[in-house]
Design an enzyme around this catalytic site. Sequence first.
Site, mmCIF file in Angstrom:
data_model
loop_
_atom_site.group_PDB
_atom_site.id
_atom_site.type_symbol
_atom_site.label_atom_id
_atom_site.label_comp_id
_atom_site.label_asym_id
_atom_site.label_seq_id
_atom_site.Cartn_x
_atom_site.Cartn_y
_atom_site.Cartn_z
ATOM 1 N N GLN A 30 36.300 48.238 46.703
ATOM 2 C CA GLN A 30 35.088 48.868 46.204
ATOM 3 C C GLN A 30 34.951 48.507 44.732
ATOM 4 O OE1 GLN A 30 33.019 50.736 48.370
ATOM 5 N NE2 GLN A 30 34.437 49.819 49.845
ATOM 6 N N GLU A 31 34.000 47.632 44.424
ATOM 7 C CA GLU A 31 33.841 47.141 43.052
ATOM 8 C C GLU A 31 32.898 48.015 42.249
ATOM 9 O OE1 GLU A 31 34.616 42.404 43.919
ATOM 10 O OE2 GLU A 31 32.609 43.039 43.337
ATOM 11 N N ALA A 79 30.565 47.553 38.322
ATOM 12 C CA ALA A 79 30.198 46.644 37.238
ATOM 13 C C ALA A 79 31.204 46.716 36.087
ATOM 14 C CB ALA A 79 28.790 46.955 36.726
ATOM 15 N N TYR A 117 34.560 46.423 35.824
ATOM 16 C CA TYR A 117 35.602 45.956 36.742
ATOM 17 C C TYR A 117 36.834 46.860 36.877
ATOM 18 C CZ TYR A 117 33.538 41.473 38.020
ATOM 19 O OH TYR A 117 32.731 40.500 38.543
ATOM 20 N N CYS A 148 41.063 48.175 44.914
ATOM 21 C CA CYS A 148 41.382 47.224 45.973
ATOM 22 C C CYS A 148 41.503 47.947 47.310
ATOM 23 C CB CYS A 148 42.703 46.524 45.675
ATOM 24 S SG CYS A 148 42.714 45.588 44.141
ATOM 25 N N GLU A 172 43.833 47.828 49.588
ATOM 26 C CA GLU A 172 45.157 48.385 49.867
ATOM 27 C C GLU A 172 45.334 49.750 49.212
ATOM 28 O OE1 GLU A 172 45.725 43.839 49.340
ATOM 29 O OE2 GLU A 172 44.369 45.413 48.626
#
Length: 160
Positions: A63-64, A66, A68, A73, A75
Site C-alpha cells: 500500500q503506497e 505519495a 513514500y 510492504c 509482507e
Amino acid sequence: MKELQLTSTLYVYDDLNELSEEVQQLMLTAIETRKKAYAPYSKFRVGAALLLDNDEVVVGSNQENAAYPSGLCAERVAIFYAGAKFPDAIVKRIAISATSDTKVTIEPIPPCGACRQSIAEYEVKQGAPIEIYFMGETGKVIKSNSLKDLLPLIFDGSAL
C-alpha cells in the site's frame, strides 16, 4: 581476529508445480492478493499470504503513499494484521509474489530489509521458524526454512 563464516541454505523450485498442494494454494492466494496492491507510484505490486497454525490464511498487499516512507510492504501488512487479529497464533509459512506493471518479473524477489526485520521479530516472538516462499510474476520459487537464512545476524530485543 577470528573469521566468522555464515551459511544459508535455500531451495529453488523451477515453478509452482514442484511445490506441495498446500504451498501452491498459499502462493496462488499471494498472486491473487498482489492484484489488490495500491502501487500508483512504483507500479510494483506484491502480494503476501501467511498460513497460521490455526489454519487461518492472512493476506496483505503493498500500500503506497505519495510520501513514500508512509506506505507499507505486503509482507508487513500481512504479518502485522496476523499479529493484531491472531496474537497467539504461530506463523507457519509465508508466500510472496511480486510483479511490475512495466516489465516481466521472472526472477524470485525476496522480502526487503524492513520486511525481513519484521518477520524476524515474529520468529523470535513465537520461538519457531517461518518458512518463506518467494517468486516473481512467474517462474522459479525460492524457499527459505527460516528468516535467519535471509538475515543471518538478526537484531532483536535481546540487544536492547
